[in-house]
Enzyme design. Sequence first.
Site, PDB file in Angstrom:
ATOM      1  N   HIS A 288       0.833  -1.208   0.000  1.00 26.32           N
ATOM      2  CA  HIS A 288       0.000   0.000   0.000  1.00 26.32           C
ATOM      3  C   HIS A 288       0.867   1.257   0.000  1.00 26.32           C
ATOM      4  O   HIS A 288       1.861   1.336   0.708  1.00 26.32           O
ATOM      5  CB  HIS A 288      -1.053  -0.004   1.105  1.00 26.32           C
ATOM      6  CG  HIS A 288      -0.553   0.022   2.510  1.00 26.32           C
ATOM      7  ND1 HIS A 288      -0.182   1.190   3.150  1.00 26.32           N
ATOM      8  CD2 HIS A 288      -0.387  -0.966   3.425  1.00 26.32           C
ATOM      9  CE1 HIS A 288       0.176   0.917   4.395  1.00 26.32           C
ATOM     10  NE2 HIS A 288       0.083  -0.389   4.588  1.00 26.32           N
ATOM     11  N   ASP A 300       6.106   0.644   6.834  1.00 27.57           N
ATOM     12  CA  ASP A 300       4.659   0.492   6.623  1.00 27.57           C
ATOM     13  C   ASP A 300       4.174   1.585   5.680  1.00 27.57           C
ATOM     14  O   ASP A 300       3.829   2.662   6.125  1.00 27.57           O
ATOM     15  CB  ASP A 300       3.950   0.546   7.968  1.00 27.57           C
ATOM     16  CG  ASP A 300       2.487   0.154   7.864  1.00 27.57           C
ATOM     17  OD1 ASP A 300       2.062  -0.272   6.777  1.00 27.57           O
ATOM     18  OD2 ASP A 300       1.765   0.293   8.863  1.00 27.57           O
ATOM     19  N   GLU A 333      -4.829   2.133   2.655  1.00 32.55           N
ATOM     20  CA  GLU A 333      -5.054   0.890   3.410  1.00 32.55           C
ATOM     21  C   GLU A 333      -5.296   1.225   4.874  1.00 32.55           C
ATOM     22  O   GLU A 333      -6.154   0.639   5.535  1.00 32.55           O
ATOM     23  CB  GLU A 333      -3.826  -0.025   3.280  1.00 32.55           C
ATOM     24  CG  GLU A 333      -3.982  -1.382   3.984  1.00 32.55           C
ATOM     25  CD  GLU A 333      -3.566  -1.380   5.441  1.00 32.55           C
ATOM     26  OE1 GLU A 333      -3.915  -2.331   6.166  1.00 32.55           O
ATOM     27  OE2 GLU A 333      -2.908  -0.420   5.895  1.00 32.55           O
ATOM     28  N   GLU A 334      -4.520   2.183   5.368  1.00 30.51           N
ATOM     29  CA  GLU A 334      -4.459   2.426   6.816  1.00 30.51           C
ATOM     30  C   GLU A 334      -5.811   2.786   7.444  1.00 30.51           C
ATOM     31  O   GLU A 334      -6.076   2.425   8.579  1.00 30.51           O
ATOM     32  CB  GLU A 334      -3.436   3.524   7.131  1.00 30.51           C
ATOM     33  CG  GLU A 334      -1.989   3.125   6.843  1.00 30.51           C
ATOM     34  CD  GLU A 334      -1.472   2.034   7.773  1.00 30.51           C
ATOM     35  OE1 GLU A 334      -2.219   1.595   8.667  1.00 30.51           O
ATOM     36  OE2 GLU A 334      -0.312   1.620   7.600  1.00 30.51           O
ATOM     37  N   ASP A 363       3.017  -6.435   3.451  1.00 32.78           N
ATOM     38  CA  ASP A 363       2.657  -5.322   4.342  1.00 32.78           C
ATOM     39  C   ASP A 363       2.962  -5.673   5.793  1.00 32.78           C
ATOM     40  O   ASP A 363       2.091  -5.658   6.650  1.00 32.78           O
ATOM     41  CB  ASP A 363       1.165  -4.970   4.177  1.00 32.78           C
ATOM     42  CG  ASP A 363       0.762  -3.771   5.031  1.00 32.78           C
ATOM     43  OD1 ASP A 363       1.648  -2.994   5.435  1.00 32.78           O
ATOM     44  OD2 ASP A 363      -0.443  -3.626   5.302  1.00 32.78           O
ATOM     45  N   HIS A 434       3.661   2.570  12.997  1.00 35.42           N
ATOM     46  CA  HIS A 434       2.787   3.752  13.128  1.00 35.42           C
ATOM     47  C   HIS A 434       3.361   4.846  14.038  1.00 35.42           C
ATOM     48  O   HIS A 434       2.606   5.612  14.623  1.00 35.42           O
ATOM     49  CB  HIS A 434       1.391   3.355  13.627  1.00 35.42           C
ATOM     50  CG  HIS A 434       0.631   2.483  12.671  1.00 35.42           C
ATOM     51  ND1 HIS A 434      -0.645   2.037  12.930  1.00 35.42           N
ATOM     52  CD2 HIS A 434       0.947   1.988  11.441  1.00 35.42           C
ATOM     53  CE1 HIS A 434      -1.071   1.295  11.914  1.00 35.42           C
ATOM     54  NE2 HIS A 434      -0.120   1.244  11.001  1.00 35.42           N
TER      55      HIS A 434
HETATM   56 ZN   LIG Z   1       0.526  -1.384   6.396  1.00 31.61          ZN
END
Ligand SMILES: [Zn+2]
Length: 465
Positions: A288, A300, A333-334, A363, A434
Amino acid sequence: MNTSANWMRVFGMIGLSLWLSAGALAQPSAATSSMSMDLAEVRQKALAETLAFNVLESLTTEVGPRMAGTPGDASARVWAIAKLKELGFEKVYSEPVQYPVWERGRASCEVVKPYPQRLELAALGGSIGTGNKPLLAEVMMFDSVKALTDAKPESAVGKIVFINQRMLRSKDGSSYGPVVMARVAGASLAAKIGAKAVLIRSVGTDANSRSPHTGVMRYDNMLTRIPAAALGNADADLLERMILRGQPVRLKLDIQARTRKGQYTGANIIGEFTGSEFPEQIVAIGGHLDSWDLGTGALDDGAGVAMTIAAAKLVTAQKRPKRTIRVVLFANEEQGVFGGKAYAESAKAKAEVKHHVIASESDFGSGRIYELSIKASAPEIAEMQPLFDALKPLGIEQGENDATGSADFGPIGLLGAPVADLKQDGTHYFDIHHTANDTLDKVDQVDLAQNVAAWAVFTYFFANR
Ligand SMILES: [Zn+2]
């Protein structure tokens, strides 16, 4: 006579069966060994390549954070189209994806009483803000999501609920699921017992960092919406120590997050190398393109984007594939797998679902791959032995047939497309997941090359078998 005739028959049968098995093995083994040699060559070349790292360096440096609907989202799409063209992908196009835009705004948290000091926090994706003036309230701690779920009605009226559940470390990421409920459902669970806001201990395994882990949250439409934010693990420890001293702890919370009205139009960016023999058949891989806004999204999911682009390029540099190799760089995606759902809908509308030979997303950072699982029947899996054999030297075992395709190929998997998971070692993934620390320096180039080699072998096998 009888005996001799019987022996003749037995010999004849043995002879016939030997001949049959030799004959049966002879043809596939020639094809198998040529495939095995090709796979070994792809694997060796990929291990020596730095293309994925170069692509990742480019994305994190020239674009950086690319949260859905931000200017970074738009420049990531421009970057992706240019990068795929530069690498010689034959078809490069985009498919529109719509989603709402969440704005982080500023967020701060202070302990007012009894030990005044500031705490580090980050609003959770989708959260509302505290309004025009800061929220002042006493904090009430719960040790787990379960404890909050079991709490009596109205037991937290006017308070800020603090969910203090620690995430355990795991290789396969299985420890994420139970704890992520605090982030996703915490606000509504707290609102249900009267809370004005919710703070969670970050969903992350780092024990020595102030950096909060953001991530998406959801509101239950039947309940009052309250602001939600995460404290870094070090500050969750700090708040816990204050609360355990026994005096009421009062916080001042100022969160200016909001969701914009209307929808934003982003896009999945797609690059293809067309198959020579079966161009309609698709080997789909990807990652993503969006990330959270605190770091530069190196792990990520810059890593997934970079390694699947590199794998497709390396495989096609060796030989024009029989089937079409498609790299999908998914939008948003998140905040709810918007790109993955749109991709499945588009494939359905184009009657392309059944033409997917395999679909798989990367991912989970850049940790080494240790297992390949493919959702297929036992006889189908048996025919994939050359693939599993070629992955063995990379330390990759054959897993159970329980693949999902990861988040973004999940929806097309549910429509019936065959999906696979190249499972990565996530032991350290949730230390930085994140957070502002999701940056290029966290990527181990040797591990990244192992990933690319596995993706190249996987892609070559399905594109040319
Ligand atoms: Zn991800």
